[in-house]
Design a protein around this motif. Sequence first.
Motif, PDB file in Angstrom:
ATOM      1  N   VAL A 100       0.846  -1.207   0.000  1.00  0.00           N
ATOM      2  CA  VAL A 100       0.000   0.000   0.000  1.00  0.00           C
ATOM      3  C   VAL A 100       0.876   1.250   0.000  1.00  0.00           C
ATOM      4  N   LEU A 101       1.923   1.223   0.831  1.00  0.00           N
ATOM      5  CA  LEU A 101       2.775   2.412   0.999  1.00  0.00           C
ATOM      6  C   LEU A 101       3.392   2.852  -0.336  1.00  0.00           C
ATOM      7  N   LYS A 102       3.932   1.904  -1.071  1.00  0.00           N
ATOM      8  CA  LYS A 102       4.573   2.227  -2.354  1.00  0.00           C
ATOM      9  C   LYS A 102       3.520   2.551  -3.429  1.00  0.00           C
ATOM     10  N   TRP A 103       2.486   1.726  -3.506  1.00  0.00           N
ATOM     11  CA  TRP A 103       1.447   1.864  -4.537  1.00  0.00           C
ATOM     12  C   TRP A 103       0.773   3.233  -4.428  1.00  0.00           C
ATOM     13  N   CYS A 104       0.371   3.589  -3.202  1.00  0.00           N
ATOM     14  CA  CYS A 104      -0.385   4.839  -3.023  1.00  0.00           C
ATOM     15  C   CYS A 104       0.509   6.064  -3.217  1.00  0.00           C
ATOM     16  N   THR A 105       1.781   5.963  -2.815  1.00  0.00           N
ATOM     17  CA  THR A 105       2.699   7.085  -3.035  1.00  0.00           C
ATOM     18  C   THR A 105       2.821   7.341  -4.537  1.00  0.00           C
ATOM     19  N   ASP A 106       3.010   6.267  -5.307  1.00  0.00           N
ATOM     20  CA  ASP A 106       3.086   6.395  -6.773  1.00  0.00           C
ATOM     21  C   ASP A 106       1.794   6.981  -7.327  1.00  0.00           C
ATOM     22  N   HIS A 107       0.662   6.478  -6.803  1.00  0.00           N
ATOM     23  CA  HIS A 107      -0.621   6.896  -7.366  1.00  0.00           C
ATOM     24  C   HIS A 107      -0.915   8.373  -7.082  1.00  0.00           C
ATOM     25  N   ARG A 108      -0.588   8.815  -5.891  1.00  0.00           N
ATOM     26  CA  ARG A 108      -0.809  10.238  -5.593  1.00  0.00           C
ATOM     27  C   ARG A 108       0.068  11.101  -6.495  1.00  0.00           C
ATOM     28  N   ARG A 109       1.267  10.618  -6.798  1.00  0.00           N
ATOM     29  CA  ARG A 109       2.170  11.351  -7.702  1.00  0.00           C
ATOM     30  C   ARG A 109       1.580  11.374  -9.119  1.00  0.00           C
ATOM     31  N   HIS A 110       0.925  10.261  -9.485  1.00  0.00           N
ATOM     32  CA  HIS A 110       0.266  10.200 -10.801  1.00  0.00           C
ATOM     33  C   HIS A 110      -0.779  11.318 -10.918  1.00  0.00           C
ATOM     34  N   HIS A 111      -1.597  11.484  -9.872  1.00  0.00           N
ATOM     35  CA  HIS A 111      -2.631  12.532  -9.909  1.00  0.00           C
ATOM     36  C   HIS A 111      -2.005  13.922  -9.906  1.00  0.00           C
ATOM     37  N   LYS A 112      -0.999  14.104  -9.081  1.00  0.00           N
ATOM     38  CA  LYS A 112      -0.399  15.432  -8.927  1.00  0.00           C
ATOM     39  C   LYS A 112       0.320  15.886 -10.204  1.00  0.00           C
ATOM     40  N   PHE A 113       1.018  14.944 -10.841  1.00  0.00           N
ATOM     41  CA  PHE A 113       1.840  15.326 -12.005  1.00  0.00           C
ATOM     42  C   PHE A 113       1.359  14.661 -13.297  1.00  0.00           C
ATOM     43  N   VAL A 114       0.070  14.340 -13.357  1.00  0.00           N
ATOM     44  CA  VAL A 114      -0.430  13.553 -14.490  1.00  0.00           C
ATOM     45  C   VAL A 114       0.043  14.108 -15.846  1.00  0.00           C
ATOM     46  N   ASP A 115       0.480  13.168 -16.704  1.00  0.00           N
ATOM     47  CA  ASP A 115       0.917  13.475 -18.079  1.00  0.00           C
ATOM     48  C   ASP A 115       2.253  14.218 -18.168  1.00  0.00           C
ATOM     49  N   THR A 116       2.999  14.297 -17.076  1.00  0.00           N
ATOM     50  CA  THR A 116       4.329  14.910 -17.151  1.00  0.00           C
ATOM     51  C   THR A 116       5.361  13.821 -16.822  1.00  0.00           C
ATOM     52  N   HIS A 246     -10.309  11.639 -12.357  1.00  0.00           N
ATOM     53  CA  HIS A 246      -9.219  12.629 -12.299  1.00  0.00           C
ATOM     54  C   HIS A 246      -9.754  14.024 -11.981  1.00  0.00           C
ATOM     55  N   ARG A 247     -11.010  14.287 -12.341  1.00  0.00           N
ATOM     56  CA  ARG A 247     -11.596  15.603 -12.053  1.00  0.00           C
ATOM     57  C   ARG A 247     -12.014  15.686 -10.584  1.00  0.00           C
ATOM     58  N   PHE A 248     -12.556  14.563 -10.041  1.00  0.00           N
ATOM     59  CA  PHE A 248     -13.051  14.555  -8.656  1.00  0.00           C
ATOM     60  C   PHE A 248     -12.487  13.348  -7.915  1.00  0.00           C
TER      61      PHE A 248
END
Length: 383
Positions: A100-116, A246-248
């Motif tokens: 969970v720790l690794k997966w969620c850290t990656d996923h939050r980064r995906h939302h924060k920096f999506v498409d970069t 991604h919007r909500f």
Amino acid sequence: MSENSKPSHASQFTFRNLNWINASFLTLAPLLVVISLPVHLYKYGFDWRLIALFLFYYMATGVSITAGYHRLFSHRSYDASKFIKILYLLFGAAALEGSVLKWCTDHRRHHKFVDTEDDPYTIKRGFFYAHIGWVYLKEDPKYAGVRAADLANDPLVRWQNDNYFAIAILVGFLLPTLIGFLIGSPWGGLIFGGFLRVVVTHHCTFFINSLCHMWGSQPYGDKTTARDNFVLAFLTYGEGYHNFHHRFEGDFRNGLRWYQWDPTKWWIQTLSAFSLARNLRKISESEILKARLVADETKLIQWGFYDDSLRELKKTIEESQKKIFQFKARYKELKSDITIQRDVKIQEIRYELEKARAEFNLALQQWRRLCRAYSEQVAIQAL
Ligand SMILES: [Zn+2]
Ligand SMILES: [Zn+2]
């Protein structure tokens, strides 16, 4: 290619950059399935109990990822009881997608920096990279060892992280083998409940990072590549409404409407009915409608069709929706009114509410019809 979207050295497929454990498993597990499954079927024939074991494990591990790893731990879109959290940690580990720790850290980064380039599975590097390629690589040195602080402080999450491989092997492979043994087929248990299920679950959840950023509609805007797609929702336990997500991201639903295929949402609602989940977070209807209208408006302006009549129509939709909410609140108040005129007032409010609803539905239908017509016109012109 802009500086920001240039692939960093760490995301190149070189010998040095490979994560050998991940790369070996992701390559060998499907091969093992392709060889062992036909051999098993040829030798022992079809057994519906093994299919049931596969389906149970497929749902338990998949939903632990979508309802647990994703909507609970990554986005905090609801609260769950300790018992449910533990189930998610056990069966989520069995999905073999990391702790969970690794997966969620990656996923939050995906939302924060999506498409970069800072998005760990950016679709800008193509289908293969977003789907599975990024898992073949070592962590980007820029983010290596960085973990979400709130999760790192959760003792249950830490326990899963520290014992990840033991839990994954025990729950993901030994337990289905044992169940298989009890029904007379330990190899069948390992193949159907273990390897076949892991490979299918992997690719179904990986579609969220790949195809859900490539294929489908964008009703809530095209600022990100995220898309809504019914077919993908079917394959991804309801996560295919990815444009909405991604919007909500704080909403516990991905499929907004009751008829939209979102078994993860239905699972969370069922938990809530049994008091095993609470504080299910929902974005207000007015905010959702506003986002949709703004997305349509942006497209209409781009196409050069936005005029005063459309501006008026948008205003009518928003104002009639506001009236509906006001009349509903007034109706609720009157229900607890004990004065003699209550029934007359209720009749009046009901009439006003119906009028506002009719006005809202008519204006919205007209808006959608026009949007569809203009988009078809643009598509024909582009041919
Ligand atoms: Zn995404
Ligand atoms: Zn998300």
